[in-house]
Design a protein around this motif. Sequence first.
Motif, PDB file in Angstrom:
ATOM      1  N   HIS A  33      -8.383   6.926  -2.817  1.00  0.00           N
ATOM      2  CA  HIS A  33      -9.029   5.848  -3.559  1.00  0.00           C
ATOM      3  C   HIS A  33      -8.009   4.799  -3.998  1.00  0.00           C
ATOM      4  O   HIS A  33      -8.289   3.599  -3.967  1.00  0.00           O
ATOM      5  CB  HIS A  33      -9.792   6.407  -4.763  1.00  0.00           C
ATOM      6  N   THR A  34      -6.829   5.243  -4.393  1.00  0.00           N
ATOM      7  CA  THR A  34      -5.775   4.303  -4.788  1.00  0.00           C
ATOM      8  C   THR A  34      -5.351   3.446  -3.603  1.00  0.00           C
ATOM      9  O   THR A  34      -5.193   2.225  -3.730  1.00  0.00           O
ATOM     10  CB  THR A  34      -4.560   5.058  -5.351  1.00  0.00           C
ATOM     11  N   LEU A  55      -5.655  -0.638  -3.292  1.00  0.00           N
ATOM     12  CA  LEU A  55      -4.508  -1.500  -3.003  1.00  0.00           C
ATOM     13  C   LEU A  55      -4.766  -2.347  -1.747  1.00  0.00           C
ATOM     14  O   LEU A  55      -4.393  -3.511  -1.680  1.00  0.00           O
ATOM     15  CB  LEU A  55      -3.239  -0.660  -2.830  1.00  0.00           C
ATOM     16  N   ASP A  56      -5.420  -1.751  -0.745  1.00  0.00           N
ATOM     17  CA  ASP A  56      -5.743  -2.497   0.472  1.00  0.00           C
ATOM     18  C   ASP A  56      -6.696  -3.650   0.178  1.00  0.00           C
ATOM     19  O   ASP A  56      -6.568  -4.737   0.730  1.00  0.00           O
ATOM     20  CB  ASP A  56      -6.383  -1.568   1.525  1.00  0.00           C
ATOM     21  N   SER A  57      -7.670  -3.385  -0.690  1.00  0.00           N
ATOM     22  CA  SER A  57      -8.645  -4.427  -1.011  1.00  0.00           C
ATOM     23  C   SER A  57      -8.018  -5.559  -1.817  1.00  0.00           C
ATOM     24  O   SER A  57      -8.403  -6.721  -1.672  1.00  0.00           O
ATOM     25  CB  SER A  57      -9.834  -3.834  -1.798  1.00  0.00           C
TER      26      SER A  57
END
Length: 201
Positions: A192-193, A197-199
Amino acid sequence: MVSEHPDASDGETAALALKILVAGGFGVGKTTLVGAVSEIRPLRTEELLSEAGQLVDDTDGVDQKVTTTVAMDFGRITIRSGLSLYLFGTPGQDRFWFLWDELSQGALGAVVLADTRRLEDCFPAVDYFEHRHIPFVVAVNCFAGARTYGAQDVSRALDLDQGTPVVLCDARDRDSGKEVLIRLVEYAGRMHTARLLDSVG
């Protein structure tokens, strides 16, 4: 499901509750795992296998099984102070898969239980969570008399995405089940982290 209880008194950390699914094939030990780790009396929706069900439920390899989950199992376990897991065991037979969409809403992740004697039975669960991008770990329930395989062997046989954890466990043992759940929470947290971060990036 991620929920915080707002009634914590001043200075106390609000309790966090996470929703976890326990999935896998028919007779793999889902009800057993939920019951072993739950700190409350687990809710079970087991019914006796019927003659009609014998025509659609493959009991090969689990000949002694006389009941089946028809809706879900539910239990709760506190991992540490302020962190509880709500466990939802899914029914294993394909005629009950319509329930999975409802049960998976808001889930942090899932445990896919596997039996090396019937490894193909967990393919539908693996496919389900992969296609919906729900983090999961594969927990190999080590049945007595079953041939032992290493985590890498199981990962290759299931063609898992790189990094998907495979752990060996005994679904009857509370400590073993708790270790599986801790591994899932850690893995799901990293996933989820990374997505967050990608988003942002």
